[in-house]
Design an enzyme around this catalytic site. Structure first.
Site, short mmCIF file in Angstrom:
data_model
loop_
_atom_site.label_atom_id
_atom_site.label_comp_id
_atom_site.label_asym_id
_atom_site.label_seq_id
_atom_site.Cartn_x
_atom_site.Cartn_y
_atom_site.Cartn_z
N PHE A 86 50.19 129.20 90.02
CA PHE A 86 50.62 129.71 91.31
C PHE A 86 51.88 128.96 91.72
O PHE A 86 52.24 127.93 91.14
CB PHE A 86 49.54 129.53 92.36
CG PHE A 86 49.65 128.22 93.12
CD1 PHE A 86 50.12 128.20 94.41
CD2 PHE A 86 49.33 127.01 92.51
CE1 PHE A 86 50.25 127.00 95.10
CE2 PHE A 86 49.45 125.82 93.18
CZ PHE A 86 49.92 125.82 94.49
N THR B 260 41.66 133.21 93.94
CA THR B 260 42.80 132.47 93.42
C THR B 260 44.06 132.91 94.15
O THR B 260 44.15 134.05 94.62
CB THR B 260 42.96 132.69 91.91
OG1 THR B 260 42.97 134.10 91.63
CG2 THR B 260 41.81 132.06 91.15
N ALA B 261 45.06 132.02 94.21
CA ALA B 261 46.23 132.26 95.06
C ALA B 261 47.21 133.27 94.49
O ALA B 261 48.12 133.70 95.20
CB ALA B 261 46.95 130.94 95.31
N ASN B 262 47.04 133.65 93.24
CA ASN B 262 48.00 134.58 92.62
C ASN B 262 47.60 136.04 92.84
O ASN B 262 47.71 136.88 91.94
CB ASN B 262 48.15 134.29 91.13
CG ASN B 262 46.83 134.27 90.40
OD1 ASN B 262 45.76 134.18 91.01
ND2 ASN B 262 46.88 134.35 89.08
N TRP C 169 39.74 145.15 84.14
CA TRP C 169 40.07 145.24 82.73
C TRP C 169 38.95 145.82 81.89
O TRP C 169 39.19 146.41 80.85
CB TRP C 169 40.43 143.85 82.19
CG TRP C 169 41.62 143.22 82.86
CD1 TRP C 169 42.60 143.86 83.57
CD2 TRP C 169 41.94 141.84 82.90
NE1 TRP C 169 43.51 142.96 84.05
CE2 TRP C 169 43.14 141.70 83.65
CE3 TRP C 169 41.36 140.69 82.37
CZ2 TRP C 169 43.75 140.47 83.88
CZ3 TRP C 169 41.97 139.47 82.60
CH2 TRP C 169 43.14 139.37 83.35
N TRP C 170 37.71 145.65 82.36
CA TRP C 170 36.56 146.02 81.52
C TRP C 170 35.67 147.11 82.10
O TRP C 170 34.77 147.60 81.41
CB TRP C 170 35.72 144.76 81.23
CG TRP C 170 36.50 143.75 80.46
CD1 TRP C 170 37.11 142.63 80.95
CD2 TRP C 170 36.81 143.79 79.07
NE1 TRP C 170 37.77 141.97 79.95
CE2 TRP C 170 37.61 142.65 78.79
CE3 TRP C 170 36.49 144.67 78.02
CZ2 TRP C 170 38.09 142.37 77.51
CZ3 TRP C 170 36.97 144.39 76.75
CH2 TRP C 170 37.76 143.25 76.51
N GLU D 211 34.78 131.91 84.00
CA GLU D 211 34.40 133.32 84.07
C GLU D 211 33.19 133.61 83.19
O GLU D 211 32.34 134.42 83.56
CB GLU D 211 35.58 134.20 83.64
CG GLU D 211 35.36 135.68 83.88
CD GLU D 211 36.65 136.46 83.87
OE1 GLU D 211 37.36 136.45 84.89
OE2 GLU D 211 36.97 137.07 82.83
N ASP E 261 44.79 145.29 88.59
CA ASP E 261 45.98 144.81 87.90
C ASP E 261 47.03 145.92 87.95
O ASP E 261 46.86 146.96 87.31
CB ASP E 261 45.65 144.44 86.46
CG ASP E 261 46.80 143.73 85.76
OD1 ASP E 261 47.97 143.97 86.16
OD2 ASP E 261 46.56 142.95 84.83
#
Length: 269
Positions: free
Chosen positions: A49, A135-137, A159-160, A225, A248
Site C-alpha cells: 500500500f 486491506t488498504a489497497n 477470482w474463484w 487466506e 477486481d
C-alpha cells in the site's frame, strides 16, 4: 426470487448478498434502535500500500461505509510517519495502532494479524459491536451498509466464484493446519474482507495464530487466506458477501455483477 442468476442461499441456509436481495430500509429500522458502533480495521502492510492508497481508502470509507452510524477506523501501520491527513465526517473517528515486529522473519500478514489480535483484546472489543478487517489497497465505490452485518461475515472470492470448486487453491498439504482434503470444497473466500461480531473475529484470529504457529513448528508456511478458508470451511459463516462487494476491476465484468461496492485500487502510488 429477484436474482435467479446467482446463488442467494448456501446449503447451510446462510444468505449471499447481491444487489436486489435485501431491503436496507427494513434493516435500518432494526439497527437504528440499537445504537451500535462499527469498527473497521485497516491493514496497511508495507510494500502492499502507499499513503495515497490509505488516504483514498479512508476518504471512500468515510463516504460509503455504514453511513449514519458510529464508526471507528482502526489503522494498523508500521510507522506513524506513513499516516496521511485524515478528515472524517460526523459520527466517525479513527485510531492508529503501531504494528510491533517481534520477529523480522515472520510472515508479514501474520505479524499484522497477531498485533490486531492483541489490540482487539486490549482495546477494540470494549469499543465496537461489529468489526470488519480490510486491506488498504481497496476503495469504496457504493454504499456498504447494515445489510452486511451478521455474526460471521465472509467475502466470496471474485477470482474463484465463477470457477469449478475442484480447482480452488485450498491448502492441500495434509501436515498443514490449514489443510482441506481434495474431495472437499464449498466456496473460496477472499482474505481482503472479513468481519462480524467482535467475538467471532477474535475467535478466527486466535485459531489462525495457533494454526500458523503449528505450521511453523512443522517447517511449513501457509497463507492467511488458506487459514481463513480452513476456519470458514469448518465454522460456516452466517452471511456471505457476493463478488459485488469485492471485485477486481481488471476482470471482464460478467452480467451477474450489477453493482460493484469495493474494487481493488490501481497499483500506482
Amino acid at each position: 426470487r429477484k436474482r435467479p442468476d446467482v446463488i442467494t442461499t448456501t446449503d447451510w441456509l446462510a444468505p449471499v448478498l447481491w444487489e436486489g436481495t435485501y431491503n436496507r430500509q427494513v434493516l435500518e429500522k432494526y439497527y437504528k434502535r440499537l445504537n451500535i458502533t462499527m469498527g473497521l480495521a485497516v491493514i496497511c502492510a508495507p510494500r502492499k500500500f502507499s499513503a495515497r492508497n490509505l488516504q483514498e481508502f479512508i476518504q471512500s470509507a468515510n463516504k460509503y461505509f455504514m453511513v449514519g452510524y458510529n464508526v471507528i477506523f482502526y489503522i494498523l501501520l508500521d510507522s506513524f510517519s506513513k499516516l496521511p491527513p485524515v478528515v472524517l465526517g460526523p459520527l466517525r473517528t479513527f485510531k492508529v495502532f503501531l504494528v510491533i515486529k517481534e520477529n523480522i522473519w515472520e510472515d508479514l500478514h501474520f505479524i499484522y494479524m497477531k498485533n490486531l489480535l492483541d489490540y482487539i483484546i486490549t482495546h477494540i472489543q470494549h469499543e465496537v459491536n461489529f468489526l470488519f478487517i480490510m486491506t488498504a489497497n481497496q476503495i469504496f465505490k457504493d454504499d456498504f451498509g447494515v445489510e452486511i452485518l451478521g455474526k460471521s461475515v465472509a467475502q466470496l472470492s471474485a477470482w474463484w466464484y465463477f470457477k469449478n470448486g475442484k480447482t480452488f487453491p485450498y491448502e492441500r498439504r495434509c501436515k498443514s493446519a490449514a489443510f482441506i482434503p481434495f474431495e472437499e470444497e464449498d466456496f473460496y473466500y477472499h482474505s481482503a474482507i472479513f468481519g462480524g461480531t467482535v467475538q467471532e473475529v477474535l475467535n478466527l484470529l486466535k485459531v489462525y495464530e495457533k494454526g500458523a504457529n503449528q505450521d511453523t513448528k512443522n517447517r511449513l508456511t501457509s497463507t492467511y487466506e488458506h487459514h481463513l478458508n480452513k476456519y470458514i470451511f469448518i465454522k460456516k459463516p452466517t452471511k456471505l458477501l457476493s463478488p459485488e462487494y469485492h471485485w477486481d476491476s481488471s476482470f471482464r465484468t460478467p452480467p451477474q455483477i450489477k453493482s460493484v461496492k469495493v474494487p481493488w485500487q490501481s497499483k500506482s502510488v
